[in-house]
Scaffold this active site. Sequence first.
Site, mmCIF file in Angstrom:
data_model
loop_
_atom_site.group_PDB
_atom_site.id
_atom_site.type_symbol
_atom_site.label_atom_id
_atom_site.label_comp_id
_atom_site.label_asym_id
_atom_site.label_seq_id
_atom_site.Cartn_x
_atom_site.Cartn_y
_atom_site.Cartn_z
ATOM 1 N N LYS A 1 0.868 -1.267 -0.127
ATOM 2 C CA LYS A 1 0.187 0.008 0.141
ATOM 3 C C LYS A 1 0.843 1.133 -0.155
ATOM 4 C CE LYS A 1 -4.062 -2.068 2.229
ATOM 5 N NZ LYS A 1 -3.728 -3.499 2.468
ATOM 6 N N ARG B 1 -10.898 19.929 19.391
ATOM 7 C CA ARG B 1 -9.547 19.988 20.273
ATOM 8 C C ARG B 1 -9.786 21.753 20.876
ATOM 9 N NH1 ARG B 1 -6.561 15.951 20.535
ATOM 10 N NH2 ARG B 1 -4.604 16.829 21.040
ATOM 11 N N SER C 1 -1.460 15.885 27.632
ATOM 12 C CA SER C 1 -0.974 16.493 26.167
ATOM 13 C C SER C 1 -0.272 17.803 26.560
ATOM 14 C CB SER C 1 -2.040 16.486 25.167
ATOM 15 O OG SER C 1 -3.186 17.130 25.678
ATOM 16 N N ARG D 1 0.960 18.917 29.218
ATOM 17 C CA ARG D 1 2.151 19.216 29.856
ATOM 18 C C ARG D 1 3.331 18.722 28.902
ATOM 19 N NH1 ARG D 1 4.727 15.200 33.109
ATOM 20 N NH2 ARG D 1 6.776 15.865 33.920
ATOM 21 N N ARG D 2 2.803 17.805 27.735
ATOM 22 C CA ARG D 2 3.861 17.363 26.851
ATOM 23 C C ARG D 2 4.200 18.804 25.754
ATOM 24 N NH1 ARG D 2 0.898 12.938 27.310
ATOM 25 N NH2 ARG D 2 0.058 13.094 25.446
ATOM 26 N N GLY E 1 -6.981 17.771 23.569
ATOM 27 C CA GLY E 1 -8.406 17.122 23.502
ATOM 28 C C GLY E 1 -8.897 17.299 24.882
ATOM 29 N N ASP E 2 -8.165 17.114 25.875
ATOM 30 C CA ASP E 2 -8.853 17.133 27.093
ATOM 31 C C ASP E 2 -7.792 17.795 27.942
ATOM 32 O OD1 ASP E 2 -6.768 15.371 27.316
ATOM 33 O OD2 ASP E 2 -7.923 13.729 27.700
ATOM 34 N N ASP F 1 -5.908 17.254 31.331
ATOM 35 C CA ASP F 1 -5.620 15.895 32.423
ATOM 36 C C ASP F 1 -5.083 16.628 33.634
ATOM 37 O OD1 ASP F 1 -6.005 13.904 30.473
ATOM 38 O OD2 ASP F 1 -4.164 14.385 29.594
#
Length: 771
Positions: free
Chosen positions: A588, A666, A698, A700-701, A707-708, A710
């Site tokens: 593919k 988001r 996310s 923190r990263r 999207g949320d 944490d």
Amino acid sequence: MEYTHPVSEQNPVDVDARLLGRSYRPGGPEVPSSVQGRSNQGGDNFHLATGNIGAPGKMVANEPKERKHLEATLHEKGRLASHIVTSPTIMEKNDSLPNLGMKILSHARNASSSRRGKVIKLTGEDTTRARVLDTSSITTPASTADSKTRFSRSSIRDNKSASARAAGQGKAEPSLLKPEKSKKKVKELITPLEYAKLLQAKLAEREAQGKRSTKPYLRGKKIFYCGGDMQYASSETRGRMDYIIRHGGTLVPVFDPAEVTHIVTDAHEKSLLRVLGLRKLGDIPEHIPTVKWSWVLSGFGRRNGVRPRQPKSADRSDEKGTTVWQDDESEDEVMDYELMHASFKERLDAGPSLWRKTDRGKHKENPLNLDHPTNRGNPSGSRGLGAAVNGDATSKLSRISEFTSDKLISRDSVVYADNTSLPSTPQIPRSPLDEKAKPNRQERSLGHVDGGEDVDSRICSDPLAEFYAQARAERYAELHDHSVDSDSDGEDSIQKAPPRASHKGEQKRGFLCDAKGAPERIQCINQDVIDKLEELMEIHKAKPSEEDHWRVFSYGKAIRALRSHPTRIRSFEEARTVRGVGDKTARKIMEILETGDLRRIAYERTDDVGAISILQGIYGVGRNIAHKWYANGCRTLDDVQARIGGITLTSAQETGLKYYDDINSRMPRNEAAEIFTMIKAVAALDIDPKLFIEIMGSYRRGKADCGDIDILITRPTDDGKTHHGNSVPACLHYLLTSLPQEYYDAFYGSCVDKALLQKIYVFRTHSMILK
DNA sequence: TGGCTGTACTG
DNA sequence: CAGTAC
DNA sequence: GCCA
């Protein structure tokens, strides 16, 4: 032992390690070396002991006036939707564990992220702003649905019916063996093999006479035909064999894998296998496609040099209602793609692969060409139907989190800068967020949530600025450690570019969000391939079978691996070296590289896919429910809302429906920061100033959008108080209920069970899973 | 050929 | 227990 | 659909 704040300036705590649960033993001051090793200065004094947390009264009692502002603002912001996430895994379940976790999903659309104030003093100045909550309820993504559904099997069906018509005509044609027709009585006794031989002989004879078939579009096709039964050739079989010969095909009487190019059969798997003398379909060589008779007919009457193409979306037919075909290269490609007529789903991909054919030099030097049209844009998040994250909010963000790219850590090296490049001047808070002038309260020491009004004492645009360096360090570490993990957000599409990656004289940057300004750079070098595979994966997600389920699993793996593949893939072999990429996927990939397209996508995109995807986008609706509802007649969110087909929703699903867009979209990073800051303030002001509450995931990263949200909540126990008993659960409960109603609805009401509050849960972010 | 991360909530 | 989410 |  004295409690030292976990994120004191000198000691950025390793939250991951903490979450891993090794670091904190009730009463145990010692810190595992793993933690020490990772924390800057080794001496992490943070530990949690048992005891009791503050009096319940305290947690609910005060109602500072600021609180009202918070609520008002939260409310106004229209943030919402979520549930508590419990993530048990890390440690043996242990009720004494001090961490609570919750996630807040949010939506990004209305994000007026430009406005930002001190944490506490959010005035109601712009009450005029749109209240998204009110308007966001059920939005039927009509356009999405439309485009998704319309491109469907119908086009394939069209082909098929056309083929059927052609079949009739084909059969109507005079038999090649007309002269022999006299042995009418004997014909029942002739075997297909005999008949095929006969035909071939006849053909040779005709060619010797210089006669040519009129439309030899089957030339070069060496076809093994398998009718229903191989005992005697039925009239249908003979007619078809006839047809094949007449159109230039070669009938191969005896199956010989080395010679045969196509197996044509409408028979069942078993019959075919018996005839072939094989035990399973998998024994048929990959290069030989098994196609239905309709494939043979697909070239009938077709203009030479024109290949049918799955018409793209809306414009697939012109005013005259005729299908618009698109020209393609080769003269001999006048038939449908084999996979459109595959006899067996298991062998969809069998056949001469495009890339092998084109190896003969037909193609331009294209394969190595990097500038394939990168269909960027919608990262096709798993639920990719929600409103797209608006890019401009994100781009605005790009400046927030800049910092020097030098080696990690020393928090003093964290700097904020405007878009001009930056020396380390910790003084320029030029974040867009601050445009409206309100410097955000920012504690250098993250954990400090002193209920006091020390607002303004620090200026910073991002509540987590301190973590940037660390997060960056993590990223950096990831680079040197190939155990790349995926992001559950499905957002990890960032290329793990070396930290040095400089670009256009811009400052070197460490985070993807920083790189956001340079969109073309953050994509993987194989992004075009990834996009296509992802598209296919999304389609498979909407398919009901187990098989598809695992296919999705597999694609996901391959795609993740591809993301971190450092070089442009240029050969089948190279593709195969990627872990998770097998023969099929490698083929593919080559197809995509060579043609820029993946035919399988069109093939799989059947009518139901679009609608199913939409239904599945509802939180709480998965594969099975989606299909159930689809079977009941639901196609759109409106249908669901109307309970078409008498379907019933669970409460979670109702909420998921209500906040469909919110959940599926988001929010820009800064919005996450805003919400978090408010929550944090609530925690400090209304609950317990000693709570350690931090944002994870996310955000923190360093993602540009989230999207949320944490959130990690814990509490030092140096004062002898504990997390046991009702206190912490009550804290959480209070925290949640202190949110405006809308939040509560979605966030608490739908997905959270009281039982959750009986225990203390651990939340871990994905970045911690691996090490 | 079997397996694919593993756990918890909802109904 | 099946289905879903993370 | 991949891998052991």
